[in-house]
Each structure stands twice: as structure tokens, then as C-alpha cells.
Design a protein around this motif. Structure first.
Motif, PDB file in Angstrom:
ATOM      1  N   ASP A   1       9.134   2.011  25.413  1.00 50.54           N
ATOM      2  CA  ASP A   1       9.923   2.554  24.164  1.00 50.54           C
ATOM      3  C   ASP A   1      10.711   1.191  23.841  1.00 50.54           C
ATOM      4  O   ASP A   1      10.753   0.951  22.508  1.00 50.54           O
ATOM      5  CB  ASP A   1      11.039   3.490  24.836  1.00 50.54           C
ATOM      6  CG  ASP A   1      10.343   4.852  24.527  1.00 50.54           C
ATOM      7  OD1 ASP A   1       9.127   4.913  23.895  1.00 50.54           O
ATOM      8  OD2 ASP A   1      10.693   5.581  25.190  1.00 50.54           O
ATOM      9  N   ALA A   2      11.170   0.467  24.819  1.00 51.50           N
ATOM     10  CA  ALA A   2      12.145  -0.748  24.484  1.00 51.50           C
ATOM     11  C   ALA A   2      11.153  -1.828  23.767  1.00 51.50           C
ATOM     12  O   ALA A   2      11.717  -2.351  22.739  1.00 51.50           O
ATOM     13  CB  ALA A   2      12.882  -1.228  25.590  1.00 51.50           C
ATOM     14  N   PHE A   3      10.123  -1.992  24.341  1.00 53.64           N
ATOM     15  CA  PHE A   3       8.969  -2.907  23.896  1.00 53.64           C
ATOM     16  C   PHE A   3       8.596  -2.522  22.109  1.00 53.64           C
ATOM     17  O   PHE A   3       8.677  -3.183  21.322  1.00 53.64           O
ATOM     18  CB  PHE A   3       7.914  -3.004  24.417  1.00 53.64           C
ATOM     19  CG  PHE A   3       6.877  -3.744  24.295  1.00 53.64           C
ATOM     20  CD1 PHE A   3       6.714  -5.224  24.059  1.00 53.64           C
ATOM     21  CD2 PHE A   3       5.580  -3.104  23.295  1.00 53.64           C
ATOM     22  CE1 PHE A   3       5.582  -6.021  23.379  1.00 53.64           C
ATOM     23  CE2 PHE A   3       4.728  -3.613  22.840  1.00 53.64           C
ATOM     24  CZ  PHE A   3       4.467  -5.120  22.861  1.00 53.64           C
ATOM     25  N   LEU A   4       8.292  -1.405  22.160  1.00 50.09           N
ATOM     26  CA  LEU A   4       7.860  -0.821  20.904  1.00 50.09           C
ATOM     27  C   LEU A   4       9.106  -0.650  19.896  1.00 50.09           C
ATOM     28  O   LEU A   4       8.734  -1.151  18.710  1.00 50.09           O
ATOM     29  CB  LEU A   4       7.343   0.600  21.082  1.00 50.09           C
ATOM     30  CG  LEU A   4       6.376   0.965  21.853  1.00 50.09           C
ATOM     31  CD1 LEU A   4       5.817   2.316  22.054  1.00 50.09           C
ATOM     32  CD2 LEU A   4       5.079   0.286  21.348  1.00 50.09           C
ATOM     33  N   ASP A   5      10.196  -0.686  20.401  1.00 52.09           N
ATOM     34  CA  ASP A   5      11.471  -0.696  19.392  1.00 52.09           C
ATOM     35  C   ASP A   5      11.457  -2.106  18.884  1.00 52.09           C
ATOM     36  O   ASP A   5      12.270  -2.417  17.749  1.00 52.09           O
ATOM     37  CB  ASP A   5      12.703  -0.241  20.060  1.00 52.09           C
ATOM     38  CG  ASP A   5      12.749   1.164  20.037  1.00 52.09           C
ATOM     39  OD1 ASP A   5      11.837   1.999  19.545  1.00 52.09           O
ATOM     40  OD2 ASP A   5      13.565   1.762  20.720  1.00 52.09           O
ATOM     41  N   ASP A   6      10.983  -3.102  19.734  1.00 58.38           N
ATOM     42  CA  ASP A   6      11.235  -4.650  19.508  1.00 58.38           C
ATOM     43  C   ASP A   6      10.524  -5.200  18.788  1.00 58.38           C
ATOM     44  O   ASP A   6      10.584  -6.262  18.456  1.00 58.38           O
ATOM     45  CB  ASP A   6      11.331  -5.040  21.162  1.00 58.38           C
ATOM     46  CG  ASP A   6      12.407  -6.337  21.226  1.00 58.38           C
ATOM     47  OD1 ASP A   6      13.554  -5.961  20.729  1.00 58.38           O
ATOM     48  OD2 ASP A   6      12.057  -7.309  21.700  1.00 58.38           O
ATOM     49  N   ILE A   7       9.258  -4.759  18.775  1.00 61.03           N
ATOM     50  CA  ILE A   7       7.872  -5.606  18.185  1.00 61.03           C
ATOM     51  C   ILE A   7       7.914  -5.647  16.616  1.00 61.03           C
ATOM     52  O   ILE A   7       7.111  -6.423  16.308  1.00 61.03           O
ATOM     53  CB  ILE A   7       6.765  -5.161  18.588  1.00 61.03           C
ATOM     54  CG1 ILE A   7       6.470  -3.706  18.305  1.00 61.03           C
ATOM     55  CG2 ILE A   7       6.359  -5.188  19.997  1.00 61.03           C
ATOM     56  CD1 ILE A   7       4.968  -3.236  18.683  1.00 61.03           C
ATOM     57  N   GLY A   8       8.907  -5.054  15.809  1.00 61.92           N
ATOM     58  CA  GLY A   8       8.726  -5.390  14.341  1.00 61.92           C
ATOM     59  C   GLY A   8       7.634  -4.605  13.924  1.00 61.92           C
ATOM     60  O   GLY A   8       7.342  -5.069  12.696  1.00 61.92           O
ATOM     61  N   HIS A   9       6.855  -3.705  14.415  1.00 62.39           N
ATOM     62  CA  HIS A   9       5.930  -3.083  13.899  1.00 62.39           C
ATOM     63  C   HIS A   9       6.051  -1.591  13.851  1.00 62.39           C
ATOM     64  O   HIS A   9       6.873  -1.080  14.687  1.00 62.39           O
ATOM     65  CB  HIS A   9       4.721  -3.360  14.455  1.00 62.39           C
ATOM     66  CG  HIS A   9       3.872  -4.634  13.967  1.00 62.39           C
ATOM     67  ND1 HIS A   9       3.116  -4.644  12.881  1.00 62.39           N
ATOM     68  CD2 HIS A   9       4.069  -5.653  14.434  1.00 62.39           C
ATOM     69  CE1 HIS A   9       2.686  -5.983  12.600  1.00 62.39           C
ATOM     70  NE2 HIS A   9       3.263  -6.592  13.614  1.00 62.39           N
ATOM     71  N   THR A  10       5.464  -0.782  12.915  1.00 56.90           N
ATOM     72  CA  THR A  10       5.798   0.637  12.962  1.00 56.90           C
ATOM     73  C   THR A  10       5.059   1.267  14.322  1.00 56.90           C
ATOM     74  O   THR A  10       3.851   1.048  14.366  1.00 56.90           O
ATOM     75  CB  THR A  10       5.103   1.211  11.623  1.00 56.90           C
ATOM     76  OG1 THR A  10       5.622   0.433  10.634  1.00 56.90           O
ATOM     77  CG2 THR A  10       5.745   2.701  11.359  1.00 56.90           C
ATOM     78  N   VAL A  11       5.655   2.039  14.791  1.00 55.46           N
ATOM     79  CA  VAL A  11       5.194   2.748  16.043  1.00 55.46           C
ATOM     80  C   VAL A  11       5.153   3.984  15.541  1.00 55.46           C
ATOM     81  O   VAL A  11       6.041   5.037  15.268  1.00 55.46           O
ATOM     82  CB  VAL A  11       6.146   2.696  17.222  1.00 55.46           C
ATOM     83  CG1 VAL A  11       5.417   3.615  18.507  1.00 55.46           C
ATOM     84  CG2 VAL A  11       6.430   1.520  17.613  1.00 55.46           C
ATOM     85  N   VAL A  12       3.768   4.538  15.218  1.00 52.06           N
ATOM     86  CA  VAL A  12       3.568   5.894  14.452  1.00 52.06           C
ATOM     87  C   VAL A  12       3.618   7.041  15.577  1.00 52.06           C
ATOM     88  O   VAL A  12       4.368   7.882  15.170  1.00 52.06           O
ATOM     89  CB  VAL A  12       2.260   5.719  13.889  1.00 52.06           C
ATOM     90  CG1 VAL A  12       1.753   6.926  13.125  1.00 52.06           C
ATOM     91  CG2 VAL A  12       1.913   4.843  13.160  1.00 52.06           C
ATOM     92  N   THR A  13       3.373   6.812  16.672  1.00 56.82           N
ATOM     93  CA  THR A  13       3.468   8.210  17.356  1.00 56.82           C
ATOM     94  C   THR A  13       3.384   7.743  18.922  1.00 56.82           C
ATOM     95  O   THR A  13       2.954   6.517  19.395  1.00 56.82           O
ATOM     96  CB  THR A  13       2.399   9.295  17.194  1.00 56.82           C
ATOM     97  OG1 THR A  13       2.764  10.230  18.081  1.00 56.82           O
ATOM     98  CG2 THR A  13       1.092   8.773  17.727  1.00 56.82           C
ATOM     99  N   ARG A  14       3.776   8.585  19.819  1.00 55.24           N
ATOM    100  CA  ARG A  14       3.608   8.310  21.309  1.00 55.24           C
ATOM    101  C   ARG A  14       2.664   9.517  21.719  1.00 55.24           C
ATOM    102  O   ARG A  14       3.058  10.650  21.763  1.00 55.24           O
ATOM    103  CB  ARG A  14       4.765   8.169  21.949  1.00 55.24           C
ATOM    104  CG  ARG A  14       5.680   7.193  21.767  1.00 55.24           C
ATOM    105  CD  ARG A  14       7.163   7.405  21.721  1.00 55.24           C
ATOM    106  NE  ARG A  14       8.015   6.212  22.071  1.00 55.24           N
ATOM    107  CZ  ARG A  14       8.571   5.665  20.928  1.00 55.24           C
ATOM    108  NH1 ARG A  14       8.284   6.001  19.586  1.00 55.24           N
ATOM    109  NH2 ARG A  14       9.205   4.600  21.160  1.00 55.24           N
ATOM    110  N   LEU A  15       1.682   9.103  22.659  1.00 53.30           N
ATOM    111  CA  LEU A  15       0.753  10.222  23.177  1.00 53.30           C
ATOM    112  C   LEU A  15       0.956  10.233  24.516  1.00 53.30           C
ATOM    113  O   LEU A  15       1.119   9.266  25.451  1.00 53.30           O
ATOM    114  CB  LEU A  15      -0.781   9.736  22.929  1.00 53.30           C
ATOM    115  CG  LEU A  15      -1.278   9.404  21.484  1.00 53.30           C
ATOM    116  CD1 LEU A  15      -2.667   8.805  21.588  1.00 53.30           C
ATOM    117  CD2 LEU A  15      -1.111  10.570  20.513  1.00 53.30           C
ATOM    118  N   ARG A  16       1.035  11.428  24.837  1.00 53.90           N
ATOM    119  CA  ARG A  16       1.397  11.833  26.355  1.00 53.90           C
ATOM    120  C   ARG A  16       0.116  11.347  27.056  1.00 53.90           C
ATOM    121  O   ARG A  16      -1.109  11.545  26.801  1.00 53.90           O
ATOM    122  CB  ARG A  16       1.882  13.327  26.713  1.00 53.90           C
ATOM    123  CG  ARG A  16       0.790  14.272  26.447  1.00 53.90           C
ATOM    124  CD  ARG A  16       1.290  15.601  26.391  1.00 53.90           C
ATOM    125  NE  ARG A  16       2.059  15.753  25.106  1.00 53.90           N
ATOM    126  CZ  ARG A  16       2.590  16.998  24.618  1.00 53.90           C
ATOM    127  NH1 ARG A  16       2.334  18.182  25.456  1.00 53.90           N
ATOM    128  NH2 ARG A  16       2.917  17.318  23.485  1.00 53.90           N
TER     129      ARG A  16
END
Ligand SMILES: Nc1ncnc2c1ncn2[C@@H]1O[C@H](COP(=O)(O)OP(=O)(O)O)[C@@H](O)[C@H]1O
Ligand SMILES: [Mg+2]
Length: 211
Positions: A155-170
Motif C-alpha cells: 500500500d505504501a509503495f502504491l501510494d508512492d509511485i506517482g501512478h494511478t492504482v486502480v484496484t487491489r485484488l485479494r
């Protein structure tokens, strides 16, 4: 737009869920009644193998073998999903990205996957279709297990990368169970599948927003 709406599923990291996402996206489009083709760009042929197992009567998907070279979609295809190989030269990545309206980039909760993803994003950022925002980049966190340390870090990585995180798959055993039968979550009518399918809504909406 000329040609089908094209989604490229790519990341240079193996095992991050490219084939799983490509087959499920194709399954989602087909289940929605759209004429769908699935191009397998990986010589291992996992996506085409999945199609071979697809039961008779399931929503039809046309398979295209792009293992050796990229082809083109047959006429009248509305949605084309391309399952990219893990290793590709920048020229091939560029050619595939040029074809794509959306590139979906799966990333697993592991430091190795995060590092590989950051590198891949860096490599493709300067390519013209991405620079000019002609191709949208949709990062998808994959195999998340809530409340685990690995998920929190991703989550922290995804928040950090400057790209849109569209979804999280379980993380779900449904993916392997359906893959073994040539099916997607969108071919199932169980409540469990319906719950897991919810993870896909933001991604499907993002793809349709491109139309
Ligand atoms: N969200 C998920 N939950 C559980 N297993 C998954 C999930 N996504 C992928 N997998 C499993 O992880 C493995 C690798 O996925 P795969 O789609 O083959 O990756 P790739 O094509 O990038 O090499 C497969 O066994 C697949 O079933
Ligand atoms: Mg694969």
C-alpha cells in the motif's frame, strides 16, 4: 478510435498475475457480451492453454498466438486483451504499448516485485504513447491479504509511485480453481465469486472510461 479497445497486461516480473488478470479481463468482456480476443504474447502459451480448457458453452473468446510476433486483431473485435511475456526487449514493449489504450501493471506485495515494477515503470515512462498520455497506465495491486505486513508495505509503495492504482485484488484460491477449468470469475454464479469480482469493478470502469 480505430480497432478494438486494447488492454495490455504487462510487467517484467514473472508470476505477478499477468495471465490471471488477462484471462479474467477477457472473461469479463466476453461475459458482458462483447466480442473479445485474447492475444498470448508469451511463448509459454499459458493464456492459450487456458482458452483450450474453456468449456463449451462459456462466453466465447478468440485466441491469438503472438508468441513469436505480434499480429493484429480480427475485424469486429470490440475488446482485445494482450498477455505480455515477462521478458521483452524495449522495442517489443514499445510496439505493444503503441497498440494499447490501457496498460495494466500487476504488482505483488513483495519487495522484489515492487523494485521490478518501479524499474519497469521507469523504462516505459519515456515511451511516446505514455509520455503523451495516449496510453493510460493502471497499476493493480495483486494477491493482497488485508492486515498483513506485506500488504501494508505494498500500500505504501502504491501510494508512492506517482501512478494511478486502480484496484487491489485479494488473494483467492478461486483464481487457480477457475484457471484450471479455462474459466474466469465472471463465468461463475456463486456468492463467493460475486464477492471476489467486486475487486474488479474499478478496473473494468477505468477500461470502459477510455471508450
Ligand atoms: N489474486 C490472486 N489470488 C491468488 N492467486 C493468484 C492471484 N493472482 C495470481 N495468482 C496465482 O499466482 C500464480 C502466478 O500467476 P500468473 O497469472 O501465472 O502470473 P504471470 O502470468 O505474471 O507469470 C498462478 O498460480 C496464479 O493462479
Ligand atoms: Mg503468464
Amino acid at each position: 478510435m480505430s480497432g478494438p479497445l486494447t488492454v495490455l497486461v504487462a510487467n517484467t516480473k514473472g508470476g505477478c498475475g499477468k495471465t490471471t488478470i488477462a484471462t479474467n479481463l477477457a472473461g469479463a468482456f466476453a461475459a458482458a457480451g462483447l466480442t473479445t480476443a485474447l492475444a498470448d504474447g508469451d511463448r509459454q502459451g499459458s493464456a492459450l492453454g487456458w482458452l483450450k480448457r474453456r468449456p463449451e458453452g462459456a462466453a466465447p473468446i478468440t485466441g491469438l498466438d503472438w508468441g513469436k510476433e505480434d499480429g493484429r486483431a480480427p475485424r469486429k473485435v470490440a475488446r482485445l486483451v494482450v498477455d505480455a511475456p515477462a521478458a521483452m526487449r524495449i522495442k517489443r514493449a514499445e510496439a505493444l504499448i503503441k497498440l494499447a489504450d490501457v496498460i495494466v501493471l500487476p504488482v505483488l506485495p513483495s519487495p522484489y516485485d515492487e523494485a521490478a515494477t518501479a524499474r519497469f515503470l521507469k523504462r516505459i515512462e519515456d515511451l511516446k504513447p505514455i509520455r503523451k498520455s495516449r496510453t493510460a497506465v493502471a497499476v493493480v495491486g495483486n494477491r493482497l491479504r488485508p492486515r498483513t505486513r506485506a500488504s501494508t508495505r505494498l500500500d505504501a509503495f502504491l501510494d508512492d509511485i506517482g501512478h494511478t492504482v486502480v484496484t487491489r485484488l485479494r488473494d483467492s484460491t478461486l483464481y487457480a480453481e477457475t484457471a484450471a477449468k479455462g474459466m474466469s470469475l465472471f463465468d461463475l454464479s456463486t456468492r463467493r465469486a460475486a464477492a471476489t469480482r467486486q475487486d474488479w469493478s474499478p478496473l473494468l470502469h477505468a477500461v470502459e472510461a477510455v471508450v
